[in-house]
Design a protein around this motif. Structure first.
Motif, PDB file in Angstrom:
ATOM      1  N   TYR A  59      26.215  19.535  31.703  1.00 58.00           N
ATOM      2  CA  TYR A  59      27.322  18.774  32.308  1.00 58.00           C
ATOM      3  C   TYR A  59      27.526  17.441  31.582  1.00 58.00           C
ATOM      4  O   TYR A  59      28.629  17.161  31.107  1.00 58.00           O
ATOM      5  N   PRO A  60      26.502  16.609  31.447  1.00 59.33           N
ATOM      6  CA  PRO A  60      26.704  15.386  30.655  1.00 59.33           C
ATOM      7  C   PRO A  60      26.699  15.644  29.156  1.00 59.33           C
ATOM      8  O   PRO A  60      27.290  14.872  28.389  1.00 59.33           O
ATOM      9  N   GLY A  61      26.060  16.717  28.724  1.00 58.93           N
ATOM     10  CA  GLY A  61      25.918  16.972  27.293  1.00 58.93           C
ATOM     11  C   GLY A  61      27.236  17.181  26.579  1.00 58.93           C
ATOM     12  O   GLY A  61      27.446  16.690  25.464  1.00 58.93           O
ATOM     13  N   LEU A  62      28.165  17.923  27.220  1.00 59.75           N
ATOM     14  CA  LEU A  62      29.476  18.163  26.594  1.00 59.75           C
ATOM     15  C   LEU A  62      30.269  16.866  26.444  1.00 59.75           C
ATOM     16  O   LEU A  62      31.129  16.746  25.563  1.00 59.75           O
ATOM     17  N   SER A  63      29.964  15.889  27.304  1.00 60.31           N
ATOM     18  CA  SER A  63      30.703  14.627  27.248  1.00 60.31           C
ATOM     19  C   SER A  63      30.473  13.896  25.932  1.00 60.31           C
ATOM     20  O   SER A  63      31.362  13.180  25.444  1.00 60.31           O
ATOM     21  N   HIS A  64      29.295  14.045  25.359  1.00 64.04           N
ATOM     22  CA  HIS A  64      28.997  13.345  24.107  1.00 64.04           C
ATOM     23  C   HIS A  64      29.899  13.826  22.979  1.00 64.04           C
ATOM     24  O   HIS A  64      30.362  13.036  22.156  1.00 64.04           O
ATOM     25  N   GLY A  65      30.151  15.134  22.944  1.00 62.58           N
ATOM     26  CA  GLY A  65      31.035  15.658  21.917  1.00 62.58           C
ATOM     27  C   GLY A  65      32.458  15.161  22.095  1.00 62.58           C
ATOM     28  O   GLY A  65      33.138  14.795  21.124  1.00 62.58           O
ATOM     29  N   ALA A  66      32.928  15.126  23.353  1.00 63.52           N
ATOM     30  CA  ALA A  66      34.277  14.620  23.624  1.00 63.52           C
ATOM     31  C   ALA A  66      34.370  13.149  23.241  1.00 63.52           C
ATOM     32  O   ALA A  66      35.369  12.702  22.649  1.00 63.52           O
ATOM     33  N   TYR A  67      33.335  12.395  23.574  1.00 60.59           N
ATOM     34  CA  TYR A  67      33.288  10.975  23.215  1.00 60.59           C
ATOM     35  C   TYR A  67      33.368  10.803  21.693  1.00 60.59           C
ATOM     36  O   TYR A  67      34.166   9.994  21.189  1.00 60.59           O
ATOM     37  N   GLU A  68      32.532  11.559  20.959  1.00 63.05           N
ATOM     38  CA  GLU A  68      32.514  11.419  19.494  1.00 63.05           C
ATOM     39  C   GLU A  68      33.864  11.777  18.881  1.00 63.05           C
ATOM     40  O   GLU A  68      34.341  11.120  17.954  1.00 63.05           O
ATOM     41  N   CYS A  69      34.489  12.820  19.409  1.00 59.93           N
ATOM     42  CA  CYS A  69      35.779  13.256  18.876  1.00 59.93           C
ATOM     43  C   CYS A  69      36.847  12.181  19.076  1.00 59.93           C
ATOM     44  O   CYS A  69      37.581  11.835  18.146  1.00 59.93           O
ATOM     45  N   MET A 105      35.152  20.962  25.790  1.00 61.82           N
ATOM     46  CA  MET A 105      36.017  21.404  24.700  1.00 61.82           C
ATOM     47  C   MET A 105      36.508  22.805  25.030  1.00 61.82           C
ATOM     48  O   MET A 105      35.716  23.702  25.325  1.00 61.82           O
ATOM     49  N   CYS A 106      37.830  22.972  25.026  1.00 65.00           N
ATOM     50  CA  CYS A 106      38.461  24.233  25.395  1.00 65.00           C
ATOM     51  C   CYS A 106      39.006  24.905  24.142  1.00 65.00           C
ATOM     52  O   CYS A 106      40.117  24.599  23.696  1.00 65.00           O
ATOM     53  N   LEU A 107      38.223  25.808  23.587  1.00 62.74           N
ATOM     54  CA  LEU A 107      38.591  26.461  22.331  1.00 62.74           C
ATOM     55  C   LEU A 107      38.907  27.936  22.542  1.00 62.74           C
ATOM     56  O   LEU A 107      40.009  28.402  22.281  1.00 62.74           O
ATOM     57  N   THR A 108      37.918  28.674  23.008  1.00 67.06           N
ATOM     58  CA  THR A 108      37.945  30.133  22.965  1.00 67.06           C
ATOM     59  C   THR A 108      38.955  30.722  23.951  1.00 67.06           C
ATOM     60  O   THR A 108      39.137  30.216  25.058  1.00 67.06           O
ATOM     61  N   GLU A 109      39.567  31.828  23.523  1.00 65.89           N
ATOM     62  CA  GLU A 109      40.498  32.570  24.367  1.00 65.89           C
ATOM     63  C   GLU A 109      40.043  34.022  24.461  1.00 65.89           C
ATOM     64  O   GLU A 109      39.248  34.485  23.634  1.00 65.89           O
ATOM     65  N   PRO A 110      40.509  34.763  25.479  1.00 63.94           N
ATOM     66  CA  PRO A 110      39.995  36.115  25.707  1.00 63.94           C
ATOM     67  C   PRO A 110      40.047  37.046  24.511  1.00 63.94           C
ATOM     68  O   PRO A 110      39.171  37.894  24.330  1.00 63.94           O
ATOM     69  N   HIS A 111      41.081  36.912  23.674  1.00 66.70           N
ATOM     70  CA  HIS A 111      41.259  37.844  22.560  1.00 66.70           C
ATOM     71  C   HIS A 111      40.605  37.353  21.273  1.00 66.70           C
ATOM     72  O   HIS A 111      40.637  38.059  20.260  1.00 66.70           O
ATOM     73  N   VAL A 167      34.404  17.566  14.819  1.00 72.07           N
ATOM     74  CA  VAL A 167      33.472  16.496  15.176  1.00 72.07           C
ATOM     75  C   VAL A 167      32.691  16.896  16.417  1.00 72.07           C
ATOM     76  O   VAL A 167      31.467  16.768  16.484  1.00 72.07           O
ATOM     77  N   MET A 168      33.417  17.402  17.410  1.00 73.60           N
ATOM     78  CA  MET A 168      32.793  17.828  18.656  1.00 73.60           C
ATOM     79  C   MET A 168      31.951  19.085  18.454  1.00 73.60           C
ATOM     80  O   MET A 168      30.844  19.206  18.992  1.00 73.60           O
ATOM     81  N   MET A 169      32.463  20.019  17.655  1.00 80.04           N
ATOM     82  CA  MET A 169      31.752  21.277  17.435  1.00 80.04           C
ATOM     83  C   MET A 169      30.427  21.052  16.714  1.00 80.04           C
ATOM     84  O   MET A 169      29.407  21.653  17.057  1.00 80.04           O
ATOM     85  N   ASN A 170      30.419  20.178  15.707  1.00 77.08           N
ATOM     86  CA  ASN A 170      29.178  19.920  14.982  1.00 77.08           C
ATOM     87  C   ASN A 170      28.173  19.177  15.843  1.00 77.08           C
ATOM     88  O   ASN A 170      26.969  19.430  15.767  1.00 77.08           O
TER      89      ASN A 170
END
Length: 596
Positions: free
Chosen positions: A129-139, A165-171, A292-295
């Motif tokens: 929960y807090p971990g994803l925030s760091h990537g958003a912050y860095e981006c 980060m909202c990347l992936t889609e069903p297909h 940036v967020m992905m790395n």
């Protein structure tokens, strides 16, 4: 229920005795005043939070999981998660390595990464929960406008808001060039975004008052493929100009994924219906900004498996010392007891030492790599920044893939130590295995990391970055080559370095003839290079331990024993990996598809 003791002594050994991070960090302007006492104090207090606050809700959180109210689209997290997050925010832990300009404490990324290792050992699902925030912050810190930074970064820094980060889609999975989510420009400069995303970690919850989603989508006139992707900020609640929260935005959780692990984290299917967003960076350049967020996330996933390896090892050792079963083949080792503790049996020791070696090697590699991240951001020397960036890019796929592969092996071994009790939930070991298996899949499967390493990071620049890192290893080998006590570590390291050079050249030549040869060899190749990095850092750790073993501190004897085990029992895996990498494409493609 599993227990957890923060491995502070080993962290301090890696940071201060092997890598001398204080001297390295002091050369960077933001950290000119850093000292070992500060780093140690922060990690000691962080360890207490991990052991006392979130470890006790790990097993129960896995059993309870998350619940979605489909009428309100709200997700309820397991009991105790929200209270633990409140304690985390109040303790200032979210702001540890953030920019003081936005309310951060301005500590190195390295310190934050060590803290996050402990968080992951204690409770990986909660930590996401807090971990994803760091990537958003860095981006946003790297690519946001001044207005976006002012609006979002203080809240992400404090932990009042979280990020995703909202990347992936069903297909489509990692092939983001196929995504279909649309962004329609509006007269006021915003965009209305419509589409669906899946596998969104921490996509919905009530731990924080707002969630800042970073969403990839296409503009109406966007070119096809990955060159037509833009990045948008889409908050759960719209944000007014003064930073206050407005009405609910058109992004909501429409379903929860039912997963084999990390049950305490809400992995969401997200639906966007005319959700209002603002663009980050330039049109059709969103993928570069999102990287940036992905790395950051890929380093974080490696850290997740390091944390799981450590906690699984600790509990397996405690069990092995207590569990009585059979006698040692060479005679009773505890004759006063009905049977010997299973830790006397060689194969039990092999499993335990495998987990220990994988944890200690990963900790050294992770610390070194994140130190390069600090240099790449904070050095005032352009050449140093570029060199650190290149090395960080090289080592990131190794951290993500090699450490998570090892984490799966290590947690499986630790579960095996428990015998039949290993797959009983109350002991906690089967949860560690389930959680560790997921880490090999998300943020780009480990095969994708392998293709990235061999195809882009090594062959993409004719091995230049790998050669530079290899020169550091070669310099260490030359320096210690005359040290008789170090020969048991130096000789196999030097031998493997030569073999990696030859293998790289051979695969490069094959790839000229057929690019698919990269795909055939990449996974084995990454594992070989991963072992080379571990061997290098184990040799460096052994050097320090040899110099200090006369102190009488049993820590150094244990470190040498672990290093010797690694070189004798784990490093030889590279011989078979090199053979299978050289076997090439033909055995994989010979069979006609119809015969599968």
């Amino acid at each position: 229920m599993p227990s957890y003791t923060p491995p502070l002594r080993d962290m301090q050994f890696v940071l201060h005795e092997v890598l001398n991070v204080v001297d390295e960090l002091k050369m960077l302007p933001p950290y000119a005043d850093i000292d070992a006492d500060t780093i140690n104090a922060v990690l000691e207090e962080g360890g207490k939070f991990c052991a006392e606050v979130i470890t006790p809700i790990n097993l129960s959180g896995d059993k309870e999981g998350c619940q979605l109210d489909k009428s309100t689209h709200e997700v309820t997290t397991p009991k105790g998660f929200k209270e633990a997050y409140k304690t985390y925010v109040e303790g200032g832990w979210a702001a540890l390595a953030c920019d003081p300009a936005y309310g951060g404490q301005g500590l190195p990324l390295l310190v934050n990464q060590c803290f996050y290792e402990m968080l992951n050992s204690a409770n990986q699902a909660w930590t996401m929960y807090p971990g994803l925030s760091h990537g958003a912050y860095e981006c946003l810190h790297a690519h946001g406008t001044d207005e976006q930074k002012k609006l979002y970064l203080p809240k992400l820094t404090s932990g009042e808001w979280t990020g995703t980060m909202c990347l992936t889609e069903p297909h489509c999975g990692t092939d983001l060039g196929l995504l279909r989510t649309k962004a329609e420009p509006q007269a006021d400069g915003t965009y209305k975004i419509t589409g669906g995303k899946i596998f969104i970690s921490a996509g919905e919850h009530t731990l924080a008052e707002n969630i800042v989603h970073l969403v990839l989508a296409r503009l109406p006139d966007a070119p096809a493929g990955s060159k037509g992707i833009s990045l948008f900020i889409v908050p759960k609640f719209k944000v007014n100009a003064d930073g206050s929260l407005g009405e609910r935005n058109g992004i909501f959780c429409s379903g929860l994924e039912h997963k084999m692990g990390i049950h305490g984290n809400s992995t969401c299917q997200m639906t966007l219906e005319d959700a209002v967003g603002t663009m980050v960076g330039q049109p059709n350049k969103g993928l570069a900004a999102m990287f940036v967020m992905m790395n950051t996330a890929r380093l974080g996933v490696g850290n997740q498996s390091l944390g799981l390896t450590e906690v699984a090892y600790q509990n397996a050792v405690a069990y092995a010392k207590d569990r009585l079963q059979m006698r040692s083949l060479s005679g009773a080792k505890a004759p006063e007891k009905a049977a010997d503790p299973i830790i006397v049996h060689p194969d039990v020791r092999k499993m335990l030492l495998t987990a220990r070696a994988f944890a200690e090697g990963a900790r050294a590699l992770q610390a070194y790599t994140v130190l390069q991240a600090d240099k790449s951001i904070s050095s005032d020397d352009e050449d140093e920044r570029k060199e650190a960036e290149a090395e960080l890019a090289l080592l990131t796929p190794i951290i993500k893939a090699f450490i998570t592969d090892n984490g799966w092996l290590a947690t499986s071994h630790c579960m095996q130590v428990y015998g039949g009790h290993g797959y009983i939930h109350e002991w906690g070991m089967e949860q560690f295995v389930r959680d560790a298996r997921i880490n090999m899949l998300y943020e780009g499967t480990n095969t994708i990391q392998s293709l990235d390493l061999l195809g882009r990071k090594v062959l993409g620049n004719n091995g230049a970055t790998l050669k530079k890192f290899g020169k550091k290893i070669a310099a260490f080998i030359e320096e210690e080559g005359v040290n008789e006590a170090m020969q048991e570590f130096i000789n196999p390291l030097a031998d493997l370095g030569d073999k990696v050079n030859k293998l790289t050249q051979e695969l490069g030549m094959k790839a000229f003839g057929n690019p698919d040869e990269v795909g055939a060899a990449a996974v084995d190749y990454l594992r070989v290079v991963g072992h080379m990095t571990f061997a290098y850092f184990f040799a460096r750790m052994a050097k320090v331990a040899l110099e200090k073993q006369g102190s009488g501190d049993p820590f150094y004897r244990a470190k040498l024993a672990t290093a010797r085990f690694y070189f004798a029992k784990l490093l030889p895996e590279t011989a078979s990996l090199i053979r299978t990498a050289r076997a090439g494409l033909a055995p994989l493609m010979e069979m006609d598809e119809a015969l599968f």
